[in-house]
Design a protein around this motif. Structure first.
Motif, PDB file in Angstrom:
ATOM      1  N   PRO A  69       2.905  -1.950   4.421  1.00 48.73           N
ATOM      2  CA  PRO A  69       2.571  -0.540   4.210  1.00 48.73           C
ATOM      3  C   PRO A  69       3.773   0.221   3.661  1.00 48.73           C
ATOM      4  CG  PRO A  69       2.960  -0.968   6.545  1.00 48.73           C
ATOM      5  CD  PRO A  69       3.120  -2.291   5.842  1.00 48.73           C
ATOM      6  N   ALA A  70       3.526   1.419   3.147  1.00 44.99           N
ATOM      7  CA  ALA A  70       4.626   2.261   2.670  1.00 44.99           C
ATOM      8  C   ALA A  70       5.544   2.591   3.846  1.00 44.99           C
ATOM      9  CB  ALA A  70       4.071   3.540   2.057  1.00 44.99           C
ATOM     10  N   GLU A  71       6.840   2.618   3.598  1.00 44.82           N
ATOM     11  CA  GLU A  71       7.807   2.853   4.679  1.00 44.82           C
ATOM     12  C   GLU A  71       7.683   4.257   5.264  1.00 44.82           C
ATOM     13  OE1 GLU A  71       8.139   1.852   1.647  1.00 44.82           O
ATOM     14  OE2 GLU A  71      10.051   2.359   0.714  1.00 44.82           O
ATOM     15  N   LEU A  81       6.748  -3.735 -12.549  1.00 43.81           N
ATOM     16  CA  LEU A  81       7.784  -4.610 -11.991  1.00 43.81           C
ATOM     17  C   LEU A  81       7.138  -5.827 -11.324  1.00 43.81           C
ATOM     18  CD1 LEU A  81      10.891  -4.115 -11.669  1.00 43.81           C
ATOM     19  CD2 LEU A  81      10.396  -3.405  -9.326  1.00 43.81           C
ATOM     20  N   ARG A 100       5.294   2.317 -12.334  1.00 42.10           N
ATOM     21  CA  ARG A 100       6.625   1.702 -12.435  1.00 42.10           C
ATOM     22  C   ARG A 100       6.693   0.428 -11.592  1.00 42.10           C
ATOM     23  NH1 ARG A 100      11.196   1.336  -9.557  1.00 42.10           N
ATOM     24  NH2 ARG A 100      10.366   2.535  -7.817  1.00 42.10           N
ATOM     25  N   VAL A 101       6.312   0.517 -10.331  1.00 40.64           N
ATOM     26  CA  VAL A 101       6.394  -0.664  -9.455  1.00 40.64           C
ATOM     27  C   VAL A 101       5.322  -1.693  -9.852  1.00 40.64           C
ATOM     28  CG1 VAL A 101       6.247  -1.495  -7.075  1.00 40.64           C
ATOM     29  CG2 VAL A 101       7.464   0.627  -7.568  1.00 40.64           C
ATOM     30  N   GLY A 147      -0.038   1.789  -5.980  1.00 42.76           N
ATOM     31  CA  GLY A 147       1.203   2.573  -6.014  1.00 42.76           C
ATOM     32  C   GLY A 147       1.491   3.002  -7.439  1.00 42.76           C
ATOM     33  N   SER A 148       2.778   3.166  -7.729  1.00 40.03           N
ATOM     34  CA  SER A 148       3.159   3.731  -9.028  1.00 40.03           C
ATOM     35  C   SER A 148       3.053   2.702 -10.146  1.00 40.03           C
ATOM     36  CB  SER A 148       4.595   4.238  -8.939  1.00 40.03           C
ATOM     37  OG  SER A 148       5.464   3.158  -8.655  1.00 40.03           O
ATOM     38  N   THR A 201       0.827  -1.219   0.000  1.00 41.14           N
ATOM     39  CA  THR A 201       0.000   0.000   0.000  1.00 41.14           C
ATOM     40  C   THR A 201       0.861   1.268   0.000  1.00 41.14           C
ATOM     41  OG1 THR A 201      -0.181  -0.235   2.391  1.00 41.14           O
ATOM     42  CG2 THR A 201      -2.020  -1.057   1.078  1.00 41.14           C
ATOM     43  N   PRO A 202       0.284   2.376  -0.447  1.00 42.83           N
ATOM     44  CA  PRO A 202       1.029   3.628  -0.596  1.00 42.83           C
ATOM     45  C   PRO A 202       0.902   4.534   0.624  1.00 42.83           C
ATOM     46  CG  PRO A 202      -1.098   3.862  -1.629  1.00 42.83           C
ATOM     47  CD  PRO A 202      -1.092   2.492  -0.972  1.00 42.83           C
ATOM     48  N   TRP A 203       1.563   5.678   0.572  1.00 42.79           N
ATOM     49  CA  TRP A 203       1.599   6.598   1.711  1.00 42.79           C
ATOM     50  C   TRP A 203       0.508   7.648   1.663  1.00 42.79           C
ATOM     51  CZ3 TRP A 203       1.877  11.235  -0.515  1.00 42.79           C
ATOM     52  CH2 TRP A 203       2.500  11.317  -1.763  1.00 42.79           C
ATOM     53  N   PHE A 208      -1.913  -4.453  -5.105  1.00 43.92           N
ATOM     54  CA  PHE A 208      -0.933  -3.370  -5.015  1.00 43.92           C
ATOM     55  C   PHE A 208      -1.575  -2.037  -5.349  1.00 43.92           C
ATOM     56  CE2 PHE A 208       2.061  -0.630  -7.418  1.00 43.92           C
ATOM     57  CZ  PHE A 208       2.986  -0.382  -6.427  1.00 43.92           C
ATOM     58  N   SER A 212      11.396  -2.451   0.722  1.00 46.76           N
ATOM     59  CA  SER A 212      10.211  -2.712  -0.110  1.00 46.76           C
ATOM     60  C   SER A 212      10.519  -3.705  -1.235  1.00 46.76           C
ATOM     61  CB  SER A 212       9.645  -1.408  -0.664  1.00 46.76           C
ATOM     62  OG  SER A 212      10.616  -0.729  -1.393  1.00 46.76           O
ATOM     63  N   ALA A 213      11.696  -3.588  -1.869  1.00 50.62           N
ATOM     64  CA  ALA A 213      11.994  -4.495  -2.982  1.00 50.62           C
ATOM     65  C   ALA A 213      12.131  -5.929  -2.475  1.00 50.62           C
ATOM     66  CB  ALA A 213      13.264  -4.050  -3.689  1.00 50.62           C
TER      67      ALA A 213
HETATM   68  P1  ADP Z   1       4.936   6.226  -4.810  1.00 52.56           P
HETATM   69  O1  ADP Z   1       5.640   6.824  -5.968  1.00 52.56           O
HETATM   70  O2  ADP Z   1       3.532   6.671  -4.660  1.00 52.56           O
HETATM   71  O3  ADP Z   1       5.711   6.222  -3.538  1.00 52.56           O
HETATM   72  P2  ADP Z   1       5.566   3.447  -5.087  1.00 52.56           P
HETATM   73  O4  ADP Z   1       5.044   2.539  -6.148  1.00 52.56           O
HETATM   74  O5  ADP Z   1       7.017   3.714  -5.071  1.00 52.56           O
HETATM   75  O6  ADP Z   1       4.701   4.745  -5.235  1.00 52.56           O
HETATM   76  O7  ADP Z   1       5.138   2.937  -3.645  1.00 52.56           O
HETATM   77  C1  ADP Z   1       3.939   2.258  -3.384  1.00 52.56           C
HETATM   78  C2  ADP Z   1       4.247   1.067  -2.522  1.00 52.56           C
HETATM   79  O8  ADP Z   1       5.100   0.192  -3.247  1.00 52.56           O
HETATM   80  C3  ADP Z   1       4.980   1.401  -1.228  1.00 52.56           C
HETATM   81  O9  ADP Z   1       4.516   0.528  -0.206  1.00 52.56           O
HETATM   82  C4  ADP Z   1       6.416   1.076  -1.582  1.00 52.56           C
HETATM   83  O10 ADP Z   1       7.198   0.744  -0.456  1.00 52.56           O
HETATM   84  C5  ADP Z   1       6.231  -0.132  -2.450  1.00 52.56           C
HETATM   85  N1  ADP Z   1       7.361  -0.462  -3.320  1.00 52.56           N
HETATM   86  C6  ADP Z   1       8.302   0.367  -3.840  1.00 52.56           C
HETATM   87  N2  ADP Z   1       9.185  -0.324  -4.590  1.00 52.56           N
HETATM   88  C7  ADP Z   1       8.797  -1.630  -4.548  1.00 52.56           C
HETATM   89  C8  ADP Z   1       9.292  -2.851  -5.128  1.00 52.56           C
HETATM   90  N3  ADP Z   1      10.380  -2.876  -5.901  1.00 52.56           N
HETATM   91  N4  ADP Z   1       8.612  -3.987  -4.848  1.00 52.56           N
HETATM   92  C9  ADP Z   1       7.521  -3.981  -4.086  1.00 52.56           C
HETATM   93  N5  ADP Z   1       7.005  -2.873  -3.521  1.00 52.56           N
HETATM   94  C10 ADP Z   1       7.627  -1.706  -3.740  1.00 52.56           C
END
Ligand code: ADP
Length: 479
Positions: free
Chosen positions: A181-183, A240, A236-237, A233-234, A154-156, A231, A213-214
């Motif tokens: 959760p988001a860090e 992935l 990009r992730v 979030g972004s 989850t995101p922040w 999930f 998170s990774a």
């Molecule tokens: P934002 O840009 O909104 O921070 P992220 O996609 O980076 O969006 O973050 C959303 C969630 O994904 C957060 O809980 C973050 O810790 C997690 N996250 C970031 N990178 C990874 C990853 N490589 N694998 C799994 N979760 C990730």
């Protein structure tokens, strides 16, 4: 932080019914985005520890999936009640770790509770089907079964609501869950777990881990016990995770970035439109995935809309979310501030006209910006800004507005204002997105399917469609 129940601030992880520190003793610091002060520390769990949490969720699945749906539903409703009872403390935690104004934080807590309540009530309605069989003497049954152990990431920006809407649907369906959760904002998720424990969620059914998170993402995708990952979030992730989930063909729900257009047509109620724009653009300082990113205003009403918006934007109050009257809190961190400034500079450089704000930052605080004469080739039109920066693009015809609105790889939310019913039907059909708000921007609620298309992901949260994400269909032929 002044909490009536200080134990709601847990600086530990929760799995298999116990609160834990990491074996290594390593921690992650969480800072208040308003003043950079330390809020607290959470454990940095190793992958092996995360795997232990997943195994606990697997053990708990055996009895949880066999529990009656009524019982599961009662626990979720009790959990919702506890959130409402503790909404002041939860809002305090949320504002301190995330920055949003207290009133919005309380709104988020109530919104989180609404998912627990709705899925608690929906749990007993998980109906299957009987289908007329192809041969005499046979019967076809379709039953829906819980998919199994789920991972949630989850995101922040909505730390308690985004997790509540995942765990509510998963537990109603009979699944168990390990959440990361988001860090930047782990404490509201940990408080949610504490209240779940008190509501009677059995040990191992809902678990929360914090760490790299990774590494946790890799454990979720590579551990065959995890059958589904939800999930938010972004993009990009999200991409992935889709690549990595090929290992086990783990089912995914992805709620990713957006680039929402809001179109004001010349037949719209302009006062209503401006209210909707203000709410959807400036909630959470512009840090929501369904925020308006591109405002399109028809030329004949352009000046009037911009004038009304200028007055409204000037009335916003920037400050610490704890302070009375504040409507815009800090951005989450410096990289969010830098993105805001990059979009601001690019728009000015390409000829946008500045009406409010100045593009400067004081720590993580920025003044809300309003600009006129935006153009579809500016950066903001292609990238989610995630900040209180509103730029209007004028347009002449309905066709032009739809073309600009759809000119993005994203497809989460879109909004428009019009009183012409034929136009409402035409434009609703033409917009490429998962959700459309017509004469309304507050579209998100537990009873409706939230989610996107294209690069905004797939899968839905909330409503019966949200429950389906955690169920698998089993067809039975009775000979
Ligand atoms: P934002 O840009 O909104 O921070 P992220 O996609 O980076 O969006 O973050 C959303 C969630 O994904 C957060 O809980 C973050 O810790 C997690 N996250 C970031 N990178 C990874 C990853 N490589 N694998 C799994 N979760 C990730």
């Amino acid at each position: 932080m002044k909490l009536q129940n200080p134990e709601l601030l847990q600086q530990a992880n929760y799995w298999d019914g116990l609160w834990r520190q990491s074996n290594s003793g390593e921690t992650i610091e969480v800072k208040n985005p308003a003043n950079n002060a330390l809020v607290g520390k959470v454990p940095r769990m190793s992958r092996a520890e995360v795997a232990s949490a997943i195994q606990a969720a697997e053990r708990a699945l055996i009895s949880w999936r066999q529990e009656t749906a009524q019982k599961r539903g009662q626990i979720l409703c009790a959990w919702a009640d506890l959130l409402l009872q503790h909404q002041d403390d939860l809002a305090e935690i949320l504002t301190t770790e995330q920055g949003k104004p207290l009133a919005e934080a309380k709104g988020e807590v109530r919104y989180a509770a609404s998912y627990l309540q709705w899925f608690g009530e929906e749990a007993p309605r998980n109906y299957g089907d009987t289908i007329p069989a192809a041969k005499p003497g046979q019967k076809i049954l379709v039953q829906k079964q819980p998919i199994g152990v789920c991972g949630a990431i989850t995101p922040w920006n909505f730390p308690i609501a985004m997790l509540a809407r995942k765990v509510a649907a998963a537990l109603a369906a009979g699944c168990t869950m390990v959440a990361k959760p988001a860090e930047l904002t782990p404490f509201s998720a940990l408080a949610l777990a504490l209240l779940g424990e008190r509501a009677g969620v059995p040990a191992g059914v809902f678990n929360v881990v914090t760490g790299d998170s990774a590494a946790i993402g890799d454990e979720f995708t590579e551990n065959p016990i995890i059958k589904k990952i939800s999930f938010t979030g972004s993009t990009r992730v999200g991409k992935l995770l889709q690549q990595k989930s090929a290992t086990n063909l783990t089912k995914l729900s992805l709620e990713l970035g957006g680039n929402a257009p809001l179109i004001v047509f010349d037949d719209a109620d302009l006062t209503l439109a401006v209210e909707g724009i203000m709410a959807a653009k400036f909630r959470n300082a512009g840090q929501t995935c369904v925020c308006i990113n591109r405002l399109l205003v028809q030329q004949s009403v352009y000046d009037e809309v911009m004038q009304k918006l200028k007055t409204a934007v000037e009335s916003l109050i920037v400050g610490d979310g704890h302070d009375e009257g504040v409507t815009i809190g800090p951005l989450i961190n410096q990289s969010a501030v830098e993105k805001f400034q990059r979009h601001y500079d690019d728009a000015i450089e390409h000829g946008a006209e500045l009406l409010c704000g100045d593009g400067k930052a004081d720590g993580n605080f920025v003044k809300p910006v309003l600009m006129a004469n935006g153009k579809p080739n500016m950066i903001f039109a292609h990238e989610e800004t995630f900040a209180p920066l509103l730029i209007a693009i004028p347009f002449a015809t309905e066709e032009e507005a739809i073309r600009i609105a759809n000119d993005t790889p994203y497809g989460l939310a879109a909004y428009f204002y019009s009183k012409d019913i034929s136009r409402v039907m035409r434009v609703t059909d033409a917009l490429e997105c998962g959700m459309v708000g017509v004469n309304e921007t507050a579209i998100s609620n537990a009873t409706a399917p939230f989610g996107g298309i294209k690069w905004s992901g797939y899968g839905r949260e909330g409503s019966k469609y949200g429950m389906d994400e955690y169920l698998q269909v089993k067809y039975v032929l009775l000979g």
